[in-house]
Scaffold this active site. Structure first.
Site, short mmCIF file in Angstrom:
data_model
loop_
_atom_site.label_atom_id
_atom_site.label_comp_id
_atom_site.label_asym_id
_atom_site.label_seq_id
_atom_site.Cartn_x
_atom_site.Cartn_y
_atom_site.Cartn_z
N CYS A 206 -3.44 1.46 -2.07
CA CYS A 206 -2.85 0.36 -1.30
C CYS A 206 -3.00 -0.90 -2.15
O CYS A 206 -3.16 -0.81 -3.37
CB CYS A 206 -3.50 0.24 0.08
SG CYS A 206 -5.27 -0.11 0.06
N ASN B 203 -7.42 -2.07 -1.54
CA ASN B 203 -8.40 -0.96 -1.49
C ASN B 203 -9.57 -1.29 -0.56
O ASN B 203 -10.70 -0.87 -0.78
CB ASN B 203 -8.91 -0.61 -2.90
CG ASN B 203 -9.68 0.72 -2.98
OD1 ASN B 203 -10.57 0.87 -3.82
ND2 ASN B 203 -9.37 1.66 -2.14
N CYS C 58 -8.61 -1.63 3.14
CA CYS C 58 -8.14 -1.29 4.50
C CYS C 58 -7.52 0.11 4.54
O CYS C 58 -8.14 1.08 4.99
CB CYS C 58 -7.13 -2.31 5.02
SG CYS C 58 -7.76 -4.00 5.12
N ARG C 59 -6.28 0.24 4.04
CA ARG C 59 -5.54 1.48 4.24
C ARG C 59 -6.04 2.63 3.38
O ARG C 59 -6.29 3.74 3.87
CB ARG C 59 -4.04 1.25 3.94
CG ARG C 59 -3.37 0.36 4.95
CD ARG C 59 -2.03 -0.16 4.45
NE ARG C 59 -2.19 -1.13 3.37
CZ ARG C 59 -1.20 -1.70 2.71
NH1 ARG C 59 0.05 -1.36 3.01
NH2 ARG C 59 -1.44 -2.59 1.78
N SER C 60 -6.18 2.40 2.06
CA SER C 60 -6.53 3.55 1.21
C SER C 60 -7.97 4.03 1.42
O SER C 60 -8.21 5.24 1.29
CB SER C 60 -6.21 3.29 -0.27
OG SER C 60 -6.91 2.18 -0.78
N ASP D 226 1.03 -3.37 5.50
CA ASP D 226 -0.16 -4.12 5.12
C ASP D 226 -0.80 -4.75 6.37
O ASP D 226 -0.17 -5.58 7.03
CB ASP D 226 0.28 -5.21 4.12
CG ASP D 226 -0.89 -6.03 3.60
OD1 ASP D 226 -1.97 -6.01 4.22
OD2 ASP D 226 -0.70 -6.71 2.58
P1 4NP Z 1 -5.11 -2.98 1.95
O1 4NP Z 1 -5.03 -4.39 2.72
O2 4NP Z 1 -4.08 -3.07 0.86
O3 4NP Z 1 -4.73 -1.98 3.01
O4 4NP Z 1 -6.52 -2.85 1.46
C1 4NP Z 1 -5.14 -5.61 2.06
C2 4NP Z 1 -6.39 -6.10 1.72
C3 4NP Z 1 -6.49 -7.33 1.11
C4 4NP Z 1 -5.36 -8.07 0.83
C5 4NP Z 1 -4.10 -7.57 1.15
C6 4NP Z 1 -4.00 -6.33 1.78
N1 4NP Z 1 -5.46 -9.36 0.24
O5 4NP Z 1 -4.43 -10.04 0.10
O6 4NP Z 1 -6.57 -9.77 -0.14
#
Ligand code: 4NP
Length: 169
Positions: A8, A11, A13-15, A129
């Site tokens: 993702c 790294n 939340c989703r992954s 996201d």
């Molecule tokens: P992820 O979510 O891609 O599912 O881990 C996010 C975590 C952090 C950010 C964006 C999406 N960020 O902009 O910091």
């Protein structure tokens, strides 16, 4: 053995939820997971803002509520070596798939997929996201969408015979 990387943006939340869910589902199916197992599972981000950080508290809470412990995971960024090491590199959304396609060598592009390509009938084409917009209920919805993707992906691995074959590199 098959090596699988979930990707993702951050790294956190989703992954990490995908990594934890896939590890649990693999074990439930009797597949040894790890360096010596039939399957190796990892996750990474295309962005590097959270290097070394544990998963987001919302992801930890929702996953934990459903029996998936992701507290020990640590964020890392996708590295060029990953394209050689992992046989399946599964992006959570189209933006991250594109980011991977932009840095992946030509002869490894066929390793890149959207996770939800494997679960075409579940209503999510990609996992959105969640970071800036989702509350716990939103995380709960994407947790179960990711779970649908993982179940369909492992069904695919089992039905295609990929787990039975030796992968040399
Ligand atoms: P992820 O979510 O891609 O599912 O881990 C996010 C975590 C952090 C950010 C964006 C999406 N960020 O902009 O910091």
């Amino acid at each position: 053995m098959i090596r699988v990387l979930f990707v993702c943006l951050g790294n956190i939340c989703r992954s990490p939820m995908a990594e934890g869910l896939c590890r649990d589902e693999a074990l439930r199916r009797g597949l040894d997971e790890g360096e010596e197992g039939r399957i190796l599972i990892d996750s990474a981000g295309t962005g590097g803002w959270h290097l070394g950080a544990p998963p987001d508290p919302r992801a930890v809470k929702v996953a934990g509520r459903h029996g998936v412990d992701i507290r020990s995971l640590k964020a890392r960024k996708v590295a060029v070596e990953d394209f050689d090491h992992f046989h399946f590199i599964l992006a959570m959304d189209g933006d991250n798939l594109q980011a991977l396609q932009a840095i992946c060598p030509e002869d490894r592009q066929d390793r890149l997929h959207l996770l939800m390509q494997f679960a075409e009938n579940c209503g999510f084409r990609e996992i959105p996201d969640p970071y800036h917009i989702m509350d716990e209920a939103g995380f709960e919805r994407i947790f179960f969408a990711i779970k649908d993707g993982i179940v369909a992906f492992l069904d695919h691995l089992e039905q295609s015979g990929a787990l039975a074959r030796e992968h040399c590199c």
